[in-house]
Scaffold this motif. Structure first.
Motif, PDB file in Angstrom:
ATOM      1  N   LYS A 116      23.349  40.193   0.951  1.00 22.55           N
ATOM      2  CA  LYS A 116      24.248  39.276   0.114  1.00 22.55           C
ATOM      3  C   LYS A 116      25.423  40.230  -0.485  1.00 22.55           C
ATOM      4  O   LYS A 116      26.515  39.784  -0.504  1.00 22.55           O
ATOM      5  CB  LYS A 116      23.408  38.642  -0.904  1.00 22.55           C
ATOM      6  CG  LYS A 116      24.174  37.387  -1.636  1.00 22.55           C
ATOM      7  CD  LYS A 116      23.366  36.910  -2.881  1.00 22.55           C
ATOM      8  CE  LYS A 116      24.136  35.854  -3.378  1.00 22.55           C
ATOM      9  NZ  LYS A 116      23.191  35.025  -4.355  1.00 22.55           N
ATOM     10  N   HIS A 119      28.713  41.030   1.210  1.00 23.93           N
ATOM     11  CA  HIS A 119      30.009  40.169   1.181  1.00 23.93           C
ATOM     12  C   HIS A 119      30.995  40.417   0.245  1.00 23.93           C
ATOM     13  O   HIS A 119      30.822  40.939  -1.082  1.00 23.93           O
ATOM     14  CB  HIS A 119      29.362  38.576   1.100  1.00 23.93           C
ATOM     15  CG  HIS A 119      28.410  38.238   2.352  1.00 23.93           C
ATOM     16  ND1 HIS A 119      29.030  38.352   3.445  1.00 23.93           N
ATOM     17  CD2 HIS A 119      27.126  37.997   2.369  1.00 23.93           C
ATOM     18  CE1 HIS A 119      27.892  37.731   4.401  1.00 23.93           C
ATOM     19  NE2 HIS A 119      26.999  37.559   3.661  1.00 23.93           N
ATOM     20  N   TYR A 131      27.891  31.424  -2.310  1.00 24.60           N
ATOM     21  CA  TYR A 131      26.988  32.142  -1.128  1.00 24.60           C
ATOM     22  C   TYR A 131      25.665  30.843  -1.179  1.00 24.60           C
ATOM     23  O   TYR A 131      25.246  30.722  -2.143  1.00 24.60           O
ATOM     24  CB  TYR A 131      26.532  33.422  -1.567  1.00 24.60           C
ATOM     25  CG  TYR A 131      25.537  34.049  -0.771  1.00 24.60           C
ATOM     26  CD1 TYR A 131      26.249  34.571   0.397  1.00 24.60           C
ATOM     27  CD2 TYR A 131      24.186  34.123  -0.931  1.00 24.60           C
ATOM     28  CE1 TYR A 131      25.220  35.244   1.578  1.00 24.60           C
ATOM     29  CE2 TYR A 131      23.502  34.463  -0.009  1.00 24.60           C
ATOM     30  CZ  TYR A 131      23.851  35.221   1.421  1.00 24.60           C
ATOM     31  OH  TYR A 131      23.050  35.789   2.303  1.00 24.60           O
ATOM     32  N   GLY A 132      25.468  30.553   0.057  1.00 17.64           N
ATOM     33  CA  GLY A 132      24.248  29.716   0.041  1.00 17.64           C
ATOM     34  C   GLY A 132      24.550  28.125  -0.160  1.00 17.64           C
ATOM     35  O   GLY A 132      23.615  27.525  -0.051  1.00 17.64           O
ATOM     36  N   CYS A 134      27.085  24.772   0.688  1.00 13.37           N
ATOM     37  CA  CYS A 134      27.815  23.955   1.769  1.00 13.37           C
ATOM     38  C   CYS A 134      28.544  22.800   1.256  1.00 13.37           C
ATOM     39  O   CYS A 134      28.135  22.228   0.292  1.00 13.37           O
ATOM     40  CB  CYS A 134      27.147  23.596   2.824  1.00 13.37           C
ATOM     41  SG  CYS A 134      26.291  24.774   4.006  1.00 13.37           S
ATOM     42  N   CYS A 147      30.743  25.956   4.982  1.00 18.23           N
ATOM     43  CA  CYS A 147      29.469  26.745   4.370  1.00 18.23           C
ATOM     44  C   CYS A 147      30.104  28.116   4.273  1.00 18.23           C
ATOM     45  O   CYS A 147      30.069  28.992   5.341  1.00 18.23           O
ATOM     46  CB  CYS A 147      28.233  26.837   5.070  1.00 18.23           C
ATOM     47  SG  CYS A 147      27.335  25.165   5.435  1.00 18.23           S
ATOM     48  N   TYR A 149      30.679  32.065   3.853  1.00 18.52           N
ATOM     49  CA  TYR A 149      29.889  33.224   4.383  1.00 18.52           C
ATOM     50  C   TYR A 149      28.822  32.947   5.512  1.00 18.52           C
ATOM     51  O   TYR A 149      28.026  33.642   5.698  1.00 18.52           O
ATOM     52  CB  TYR A 149      29.160  33.803   3.136  1.00 18.52           C
ATOM     53  CG  TYR A 149      30.037  34.177   1.944  1.00 18.52           C
ATOM     54  CD1 TYR A 149      30.828  35.413   1.916  1.00 18.52           C
ATOM     55  CD2 TYR A 149      30.032  33.449   0.707  1.00 18.52           C
ATOM     56  CE1 TYR A 149      31.632  35.746   1.045  1.00 18.52           C
ATOM     57  CE2 TYR A 149      30.688  33.675  -0.163  1.00 18.52           C
ATOM     58  CZ  TYR A 149      31.833  34.792  -0.262  1.00 18.52           C
ATOM     59  OH  TYR A 149      32.609  35.395  -1.156  1.00 18.52           O
ATOM     60  N   LYS A 150      29.203  31.712   6.046  1.00 20.69           N
ATOM     61  CA  LYS A 150      28.115  31.369   7.103  1.00 20.69           C
ATOM     62  C   LYS A 150      29.129  30.832   8.451  1.00 20.69           C
ATOM     63  O   LYS A 150      29.315  31.472   9.112  1.00 20.69           O
ATOM     64  CB  LYS A 150      27.173  30.231   6.556  1.00 20.69           C
ATOM     65  CG  LYS A 150      26.084  30.182   7.467  1.00 20.69           C
ATOM     66  CD  LYS A 150      24.896  29.442   6.998  1.00 20.69           C
ATOM     67  CE  LYS A 150      23.757  29.161   8.016  1.00 20.69           C
ATOM     68  NZ  LYS A 150      22.594  28.513   7.427  1.00 20.69           N
ATOM     69  N   GLN A 151      29.428  29.531   8.196  1.00 22.33           N
ATOM     70  CA  GLN A 151      29.971  28.898   9.245  1.00 22.33           C
ATOM     71  C   GLN A 151      30.661  27.457   8.871  1.00 22.33           C
ATOM     72  O   GLN A 151      30.204  27.122   7.809  1.00 22.33           O
ATOM     73  CB  GLN A 151      29.093  28.450  10.592  1.00 22.33           C
ATOM     74  CG  GLN A 151      28.026  27.557  10.281  1.00 22.33           C
ATOM     75  CD  GLN A 151      27.343  27.375  11.543  1.00 22.33           C
ATOM     76  OE1 GLN A 151      27.175  27.968  12.579  1.00 22.33           O
ATOM     77  NE2 GLN A 151      26.706  26.080  11.368  1.00 22.33           N
ATOM     78  N   ARG A 162      30.595  23.662  16.387  1.00 22.98           N
ATOM     79  CA  ARG A 162      30.839  24.747  15.538  1.00 22.98           C
ATOM     80  C   ARG A 162      32.404  24.939  15.300  1.00 22.98           C
ATOM     81  O   ARG A 162      33.212  25.381  16.381  1.00 22.98           O
ATOM     82  CB  ARG A 162      30.200  26.034  15.939  1.00 22.98           C
ATOM     83  CG  ARG A 162      28.640  26.331  15.814  1.00 22.98           C
ATOM     84  CD  ARG A 162      28.266  27.495  15.884  1.00 22.98           C
ATOM     85  NE  ARG A 162      28.703  28.149  17.174  1.00 22.98           N
ATOM     86  CZ  ARG A 162      29.675  29.048  16.941  1.00 22.98           C
ATOM     87  NH1 ARG A 162      30.074  29.648  15.880  1.00 22.98           N
ATOM     88  NH2 ARG A 162      30.068  29.851  18.175  1.00 22.98           N
ATOM     89  N   SER A 165      32.839  30.665  12.800  1.00 25.07           N
ATOM     90  CA  SER A 165      31.800  31.637  11.883  1.00 25.07           C
ATOM     91  C   SER A 165      32.668  32.335  10.858  1.00 25.07           C
ATOM     92  O   SER A 165      33.877  32.678  10.869  1.00 25.07           O
ATOM     93  CB  SER A 165      31.048  32.493  12.661  1.00 25.07           C
ATOM     94  OG  SER A 165      30.314  31.913  13.916  1.00 25.07           O
ATOM     95  N   TRP A 166      31.923  32.502   9.716  1.00 24.83           N
ATOM     96  CA  TRP A 166      32.717  33.202   8.521  1.00 24.83           C
ATOM     97  C   TRP A 166      33.585  34.533   9.048  1.00 24.83           C
ATOM     98  O   TRP A 166      32.667  35.551   9.862  1.00 24.83           O
ATOM     99  CB  TRP A 166      31.597  33.293   7.453  1.00 24.83           C
ATOM    100  CG  TRP A 166      32.282  34.404   6.281  1.00 24.83           C
ATOM    101  CD1 TRP A 166      32.251  35.561   6.089  1.00 24.83           C
ATOM    102  CD2 TRP A 166      33.279  33.940   5.493  1.00 24.83           C
ATOM    103  NE1 TRP A 166      32.879  36.278   5.233  1.00 24.83           N
ATOM    104  CE2 TRP A 166      33.520  35.046   4.690  1.00 24.83           C
ATOM    105  CE3 TRP A 166      33.740  32.944   5.125  1.00 24.83           C
ATOM    106  CZ2 TRP A 166      34.356  35.140   3.458  1.00 24.83           C
ATOM    107  CZ3 TRP A 166      34.607  32.689   3.822  1.00 24.83           C
ATOM    108  CH2 TRP A 166      34.952  33.776   3.061  1.00 24.83           C
TER     109      TRP A 166
END
Length: 251
Positions: A116, A119, A131-132, A134, A147, A149-151, A162, A165-166
């Motif tokens: 974590k 980032h 973070y974590g 959406c 989301c 740091y994710k996508q 999709r 991605s981050w």
């Protein structure tokens, strides 16, 4: 012719002499034989050594050495330790299992935090709360989900596409970039840029597709209001300094 008397006497004398002679020899032999038999047949009494004390002493010493050796072997393998109570052993085992489980959770937590912290949460870590989480909005027949740091994705029923991605922040942490999404037919890979605006809560307010397979969304968040608020306060402070009377300078 008449036998000579002298010869007869001589023969008689000779025979008596020889007979006596041999009788003496026989007597000597008999006496010697009796002496020999007497020496041989006489029982010889001797005292046998008493080995009972020596044997018992030797056996006792040998037994002690064997016992000591056996003790040393048992001691080497810790067989003389006090037996552990079964309930105590079960308690120790339970405590060990609980400690192992806690240690495993701690290690997992450390690994998660390490990933974590890799980032970029902004200059003042203001985007740490992203973070974590959406954020999504339904627009027309699609549900757009962002989301950090994710996508980023686009959902239609049970189909998910999709949008990227981050990747990173751009424009002085005023824009989030998602890239390398699903490919478009006869077009580039999908991507999305999310513009950050000051707002009272985290929510997506709009999604657009200005170019084919390139999406732009707006996300309002209190995280970017801090800088704006500081600028506003600085501006007010500057105005107050300008309006302050100069009487103190004149004195």
């Amino acid at each position: 012719m008449p036998k000579d008397t002298h010869d007869e006497e001589y023969d008689h004398y000779a025979s008596d002499e020889e007979t006596g002679k041999y009788d003496d020899i026989d007597d000597e032999l008999n006496e010697g034989y009796e002496d020999d038999n007497h020496d041989d047949m006489t029982p010889y009494n001797y005292d046998e050594p008493d080995l009972s004390d020596t044997t018992s002493s030797y056996d006792a010493s040998w037994l002690e050495k064997m016992q000591q050796t056996f003790r040393n072997v048992l001691k080497a393998f810790n067989l003389f330790q006090t037996p552990v109570n079964i309930s105590e052993a079960a308690g120790v085992r339970k405590e060990y299992d609980e400690s192992s489980a806690k240690l495993s959770k701690i290690k997992s937590r450390i690994s998660s935090l390490t990933q974590k912290l890799k980032h970029d949460f902004g200059p003042e870590k203001e985007f740490y709360t992203f973070y974590g989480h959406c954020f999504e909005i339904k627009q027309n027949k699609y549900v757009y989900k962002v989301c950090p740091y994710k996508q980023a994705s686009q959902e239609e029923g049970h189909t998910t596409t999709r949008l990227g991605s981050w990747d990173k922040f751009e424009d002085s942490y005023r824009m989030m970039v998602f890239s390398n999404g699903d490919g478009c037919w006869n077009g580039p890979d999908r991507s999305m840029k999310v513009k950050l605006r000051c707002g009272l809560k985290n929510e997506i307010t709009n999604v657009d597709e200005p170019s084919r397979c390139e999406y732009v969304a707006s996300l309002s968040t209190p995280a970017v209001c801090v800088e704006d608020k500081l600028k506003e306060l600085q501006h007010k402070l500057d105005m107050m300094n300008q309006e302050q009377p100069r009487g103190h300078d004149e004195l």
